[in-house]
Scaffold this motif. Structure first.
Motif, PDB file in Angstrom:
ATOM      1  N   ALA A  45     -11.787   0.951 -11.937  1.00 50.37           N
ATOM      2  CA  ALA A  45     -11.839   2.451 -11.819  1.00 50.37           C
ATOM      3  C   ALA A  45     -10.867   2.652 -10.605  1.00 50.37           C
ATOM      4  O   ALA A  45     -10.210   3.900 -10.768  1.00 50.37           O
ATOM      5  N   PHE A  46     -10.433   2.111  -9.669  1.00 51.92           N
ATOM      6  CA  PHE A  46      -9.698   2.364  -8.661  1.00 51.92           C
ATOM      7  C   PHE A  46      -8.268   2.004  -8.731  1.00 51.92           C
ATOM      8  O   PHE A  46      -7.828   0.963  -9.642  1.00 51.92           O
ATOM      9  N   VAL A  47      -7.551   2.784  -8.068  1.00 50.77           N
ATOM     10  CA  VAL A  47      -5.924   2.675  -8.128  1.00 50.77           C
ATOM     11  C   VAL A  47      -5.587   2.370  -6.583  1.00 50.77           C
ATOM     12  O   VAL A  47      -6.141   3.021  -5.477  1.00 50.77           O
ATOM     13  N   GLN A  48      -4.392   1.640  -6.294  1.00 51.01           N
ATOM     14  CA  GLN A  48      -4.017   1.145  -5.132  1.00 51.01           C
ATOM     15  C   GLN A  48      -2.923   2.333  -5.017  1.00 51.01           C
ATOM     16  O   GLN A  48      -1.949   2.468  -5.947  1.00 51.01           O
ATOM     17  N   VAL A  49      -2.732   2.971  -3.908  1.00 54.70           N
ATOM     18  CA  VAL A  49      -1.664   3.914  -3.515  1.00 54.70           C
ATOM     19  C   VAL A  49      -0.803   3.574  -2.472  1.00 54.70           C
ATOM     20  O   VAL A  49      -1.125   2.913  -1.438  1.00 54.70           O
ATOM     21  N   ARG A  50       0.483   3.493  -2.246  1.00 52.50           N
ATOM     22  CA  ARG A  50       1.656   3.733  -1.322  1.00 52.50           C
ATOM     23  C   ARG A  50       2.245   4.890  -1.143  1.00 52.50           C
ATOM     24  O   ARG A  50       2.868   5.249  -2.083  1.00 52.50           O
ATOM     25  N   GLY A  51       2.463   5.149  -0.201  1.00 46.24           N
ATOM     26  CA  GLY A  51       3.445   6.375   0.099  1.00 46.24           C
ATOM     27  C   GLY A  51       3.125   6.889   1.477  1.00 46.24           C
ATOM     28  O   GLY A  51       2.469   6.624   2.377  1.00 46.24           O
ATOM     29  N   GLU A  52       3.909   8.412   1.451  1.00 43.43           N
ATOM     30  CA  GLU A  52       3.791   8.812   2.830  1.00 43.43           C
ATOM     31  C   GLU A  52       3.422  10.411   2.650  1.00 43.43           C
ATOM     32  O   GLU A  52       3.673  11.078   1.545  1.00 43.43           O
ATOM     33  N   ALA A  53       2.640  10.893   3.600  1.00 48.79           N
ATOM     34  CA  ALA A  53       2.103  12.642   3.495  1.00 48.79           C
ATOM     35  C   ALA A  53       3.235  13.218   3.378  1.00 48.79           C
ATOM     36  O   ALA A  53       4.250  13.073   4.266  1.00 48.79           O
ATOM     37  N   GLN A  54       3.331  14.493   2.701  1.00 49.53           N
ATOM     38  CA  GLN A  54       4.632  15.432   2.746  1.00 49.53           C
ATOM     39  C   GLN A  54       4.087  16.500   3.720  1.00 49.53           C
ATOM     40  O   GLN A  54       3.031  16.635   4.082  1.00 49.53           O
ATOM     41  N   GLY A  55       5.082  17.152   4.053  1.00 51.10           N
ATOM     42  CA  GLY A  55       4.693  18.384   4.854  1.00 51.10           C
ATOM     43  C   GLY A  55       4.455  19.589   3.977  1.00 51.10           C
ATOM     44  O   GLY A  55       4.418  20.699   4.774  1.00 51.10           O
ATOM     45  N   GLY A  83      -2.769   0.945 -11.281  1.00 50.66           N
ATOM     46  CA  GLY A  83      -4.296   0.586 -11.354  1.00 50.66           C
ATOM     47  C   GLY A  83      -4.538  -0.935 -11.657  1.00 50.66           C
ATOM     48  O   GLY A  83      -3.267  -1.652 -11.443  1.00 50.66           O
ATOM     49  N   ASP A  84      -5.573  -1.398 -12.107  1.00 48.53           N
ATOM     50  CA  ASP A  84      -5.859  -2.852 -12.457  1.00 48.53           C
ATOM     51  C   ASP A  84      -4.974  -3.301 -13.291  1.00 48.53           C
ATOM     52  O   ASP A  84      -5.531  -2.842 -14.568  1.00 48.53           O
ATOM     53  N   ASP A 122      -8.110   2.290  -1.363  1.00 48.56           N
ATOM     54  CA  ASP A 122      -8.364   2.678  -2.992  1.00 48.56           C
ATOM     55  C   ASP A 122      -8.791   3.952  -3.189  1.00 48.56           C
ATOM     56  O   ASP A 122      -9.783   4.661  -2.217  1.00 48.56           O
ATOM     57  N   TYR A 123      -8.177   4.253  -4.118  1.00 51.26           N
ATOM     58  CA  TYR A 123      -8.820   5.794  -4.590  1.00 51.26           C
ATOM     59  C   TYR A 123      -9.027   5.805  -6.084  1.00 51.26           C
ATOM     60  O   TYR A 123      -8.721   4.874  -6.920  1.00 51.26           O
ATOM     61  N   VAL A 124      -9.522   6.647  -6.561  1.00 46.87           N
ATOM     62  CA  VAL A 124     -10.173   7.227  -7.953  1.00 46.87           C
ATOM     63  C   VAL A 124      -9.302   8.178  -8.526  1.00 46.87           C
ATOM     64  O   VAL A 124      -9.116   9.444  -7.628  1.00 46.87           O
ATOM     65  N   ILE A 125      -8.731   8.416  -9.581  1.00 45.30           N
ATOM     66  CA  ILE A 125      -8.083   9.255 -10.271  1.00 45.30           C
ATOM     67  C   ILE A 125      -9.084  10.188 -10.697  1.00 45.30           C
ATOM     68  O   ILE A 125      -9.697   9.976 -11.822  1.00 45.30           O
TER      69      ILE A 125
END
Length: 241
Positions: A45-55, A83-84, A122-125
C-alpha cells in the motif's frame, strides 16, 4: 379486507419510511466496509517518494480526530512517487501531509513548519475526502478546504497536471499545538488518514447497532401506521359486508 388510507398521513409515512430505510442501509454498508478493512496496512500500500518541497502556499483541510477539530496541513512537493513493482510517476503534483494543526482557523504566517523532504519516507496515497451536506464552503485563494481534493488544490495553485494530483499520507503524523514561541509539534500519533479503516473512531459493531436502530424505527413506523388505520376503522381484515 377493507383499506381506506388517509392521504396526507400515507404520504408522510412513505417519505419517513424511505428515509429510515436509506439510513439503515447506509449504516449496514459502512458495517460491511469496516469488517473488510485491514487493521494494518500491507507493504504494497505504500509508495516511495523523491523530490523537494515547493514554495507554494500551504493547503489546509478541516478534519476531526479523537473528538478534536484539527487541520491537515499539506505541502506541495515537486517530485515523483513509485509503488511496489509499479512504474515511477513524475507528472503529478504531490501534496504531502506534514501534520495536524490545532487551531480554530489556520493562518499561514502564524504557522511556519520546516520544509519536508519526502526522500526515503514511505507514504500512502490517500483517497479524496467527502464534504458534508451542510459543510462550509472551500476558500481556494486562502488554501482552506473542507473537502480534501488534490486536483482542486493543484488547480488553485496553478500547477501543471492538476487532474493527476495526489494526496500523500505518512503512517505516523505530528499534531502541532500553540506555544509561547508559536506552533510546535506536541504529539505524534498514528495517522488515521493513511488507513481508511481508522479514519473515524466508530468500530464495526457501532455501525451494526445504528443499522438495526434505523430498521427498527422503520418497522415501528409501519406498525403505528397500520394500528392507527385499524383504530379508526379504515383498515379491517374481516369479510366486507
Amino acid at each position: 379486507m377493507t383499506f381506506r388510507p388517509m392521504p396526507i398521513m400515507s404520504v408522510l409515512a412513505v417519505l419517513g419510511l424511505a428515509i429510515l430505510i436509506w439510513l439503515g442501509s447506509w449504516q449496514w454498508v459502512r458495517y460491511q466496509e469496516k469488517l473488510n478493512m485491514p487493521e494494518q496496512l500491507a507493504e504494497s500500500a505504500f509508495v516511495q517518494v523523491r523530490g523537494e518541497a515547493q514554495g507554494a502556499q500551504l493547503q489546509y483541510v478541516y478534519t476531526t480526530f479523537s473528538g478534536e477539530a484539527l487541520w491537515r496541513v499539506f505541502q506541495a512537493v515537486d517530485g515523483c512517487y513509485q509503488g511496489d513493482g509499479a512504474d515511477e510517476v513524475c507528472d503529478a503534483p504531490l501534496f504531502v501531509d506534514i501534520g495536524f494543526l490545532s487551531t480554530l482557523r489556520p493562518e499561514e504566517e502564524a504557522f511556519e513548519p520546516e520544509a519536508v523532504s519526502p526522500n526515503g519516507a514511505d507514504y500512502v496515497i490517500a483517497s479524496e475526502g467527502r464534504g458534508g451536506l451542510f459543510g462550509a464552503s472551500d476558500e481556494p485563494d486562502a488554501g482552506i478546504w473542507y473537502k480534501a481534493s488534490a486536483p482542486a488544490m493543484a488547480s488553485a495553485l496553478g500547477l501543471a497536471g492538476a487532474e493527476q494530483a495526489v494526496l500523500l499520507e505518512p503512517e505516523r503524523i505530528e499534531i502541532f499545538r500553540q506555544s509561547e514561541t508559536g506552533f510546535r509539534p506536541a504529539t505524534s500519533v498514528e495517522n488515521p488518514f493513511a488507513n481508511p479503516a481508522k479514519v473515524d473512531d466508530l468500530p464495526p459493531a457501532r455501525h451494526l447497532g445504528y443499522a438495526l436502530t434505523w430498521f427498527g424505527l422503520a418497522m415501528t413506523l409501519i406498525g403505528v401506521y397500520l394500528a392507527f388505520h385499524i383504530s379508526t376503522g379504515r383498515l379491517g381484515f374481516g369479510r366486507k359486508r
